[in-house]
Motif scaffolding. Structure first.
Motif, PDB file in Angstrom:
ATOM      1  N   ILE A  60     -53.160  60.996  65.134  1.00 52.98           N
ATOM      2  CA  ILE A  60     -51.968  60.612  64.388  1.00 52.98           C
ATOM      3  C   ILE A  60     -50.723  61.386  64.839  1.00 52.98           C
ATOM      4  O   ILE A  60     -49.584  60.960  64.581  1.00 52.98           O
ATOM      5  N   ILE A  61     -50.914  62.503  65.547  1.00 56.18           N
ATOM      6  CA  ILE A  61     -49.772  63.310  65.968  1.00 56.18           C
ATOM      7  C   ILE A  61     -48.894  62.573  66.976  1.00 56.18           C
ATOM      8  O   ILE A  61     -47.728  62.943  67.189  1.00 56.18           O
ATOM      9  N   LEU A  62     -49.413  61.533  67.589  1.00 57.42           N
ATOM     10  CA  LEU A  62     -48.616  60.759  68.546  1.00 57.42           C
ATOM     11  C   LEU A  62     -47.358  60.188  67.883  1.00 57.42           C
ATOM     12  O   LEU A  62     -46.319  60.065  68.539  1.00 57.42           O
ATOM     13  N   ILE A  63     -47.447  59.861  66.606  1.00 60.64           N
ATOM     14  CA  ILE A  63     -46.294  59.247  65.922  1.00 60.64           C
ATOM     15  C   ILE A  63     -45.113  60.215  65.819  1.00 60.64           C
ATOM     16  O   ILE A  63     -44.017  59.901  66.283  1.00 60.64           O
ATOM     17  N   PRO A  64     -45.275  61.408  65.212  1.00 58.14           N
ATOM     18  CA  PRO A  64     -44.116  62.311  65.163  1.00 58.14           C
ATOM     19  C   PRO A  64     -43.699  62.834  66.525  1.00 58.14           C
ATOM     20  O   PRO A  64     -42.523  63.129  66.741  1.00 58.14           O
ATOM     21  N   LYS A  65     -44.648  62.964  67.466  1.00 56.84           N
ATOM     22  CA  LYS A  65     -44.286  63.425  68.804  1.00 56.84           C
ATOM     23  C   LYS A  65     -43.379  62.414  69.492  1.00 56.84           C
ATOM     24  O   LYS A  65     -42.355  62.771  70.076  1.00 56.84           O
TER      25      LYS A  65
END
Length: 248
Positions: free
Chosen positions: A18-23
């Motif tokens: 899920i970290i791909l979204i804020p990154k």
């Protein structure tokens, strides 16, 4: 032991997807939008944009955690092995919670970026990194369990969030959209029940998991619309501002 590290790494990779979204949204999309708003002198828009992005992240991150609770074990069996799934499936939701907090911090940092408080950003990141290292050394030495690393990650990002919130309150009042969050939790709860029931009837293959996620993702979105998470005004604002930016 080395095996435990391997188990944790597999669980961490799955829980941190899920970290791909804020990154991507935080650096690749949000920063140019913020720079554009600041150049126009529209500070109000520059402050609201990270909050809107953060709200969207809530809407994706909350059901992701639910999905990790229900599907982490069969997915780990597919991407790793039965041994990894049995040993580390309970770690995946913990990692997902920590990553949700980390992503929120990334969006909040952009508010400090607008206010040109880069030293504050650096200080908080330094404290969080040192805290994570110290907690891992202490608790892993005492308990020697892979869940400890996930729990210390959650604690670290939670403390970072509290510190960021205290700093940002000096400049603006942050609306965390608790109504939106509560509706997302309700929708994710019903989605989780659906996921749990449906997984009994579908094969735990890549195609079966993909079908489960796709169907229940649509079900979750339907629940959000039923609960009227977004107003027409907000949707119109988002479309207009993004269209304006694309035309530049």
């Amino acid at each position: 032991p080395a095996a435990a590290v391997g188990y944790y790494n597999a669980a961490y990779m799955l829980g941190s997807v899920i970290i791909l979204i804020p990154k991507v949204c935080g650096s690749g999309v949000l920063r140019p939008l913020l720079s554009h708003a600041v150049d126009k002198g529209d500070t109000d828009v520059a402050v609201r944009l990270p909050l809107y992005m953060m709200r969207l992240y809530f809407l994706v991150g909350i059901p992701f955690i639910t999905g990790c609770i229900v599907l982490s074990k069969p997915i780990l069996v597919l991407i790793a092995s039965n041994d990894v799934a049995n040993a580390a499936h309970f770690v995946v939701p913990l990692v997902a919670v920590g990553i949700l907090l980390y992503g929120i911090n990334l969006f909040l940092v952009n508010i400090l970026f607008v206010q040109q408080k880069t030293r504050v950003m650096f200080g908080i990141n330094l404290v969080a990194s040192l805290l994570n290292l110290i907690l891992n050394i202490i608790f892993i030495y005492i308990y020697r369990n892979i869940s400890v690393a996930a729990i210390t990650t959650v604690i670290t990002y939670l403390i970072s969030f509290i510190m960021l919130n205290q700093k940002i309150k000096k400049y603006i009042t942050v609306d965390y959209s608790l109504t939106v969050v509560s509706k997302a939790i309700i929708s994710a709860f019903f989605m989780g029940i659906s996921l749990y029931l449906m997984r009994c009837f579908l094969s735990h293959t890549i195609s079966g998991i993909f079908l489960l996620v796709f169907i229940n993702g649509l079900f979750y979105i339907a629940c959000l619309f039923i609960l009227k998470v977004f107003s027409n005004k907000e949707l119109k604002y988002a479309r207009e501002y993004i269209s304006e930016f694309i035309k530049r």
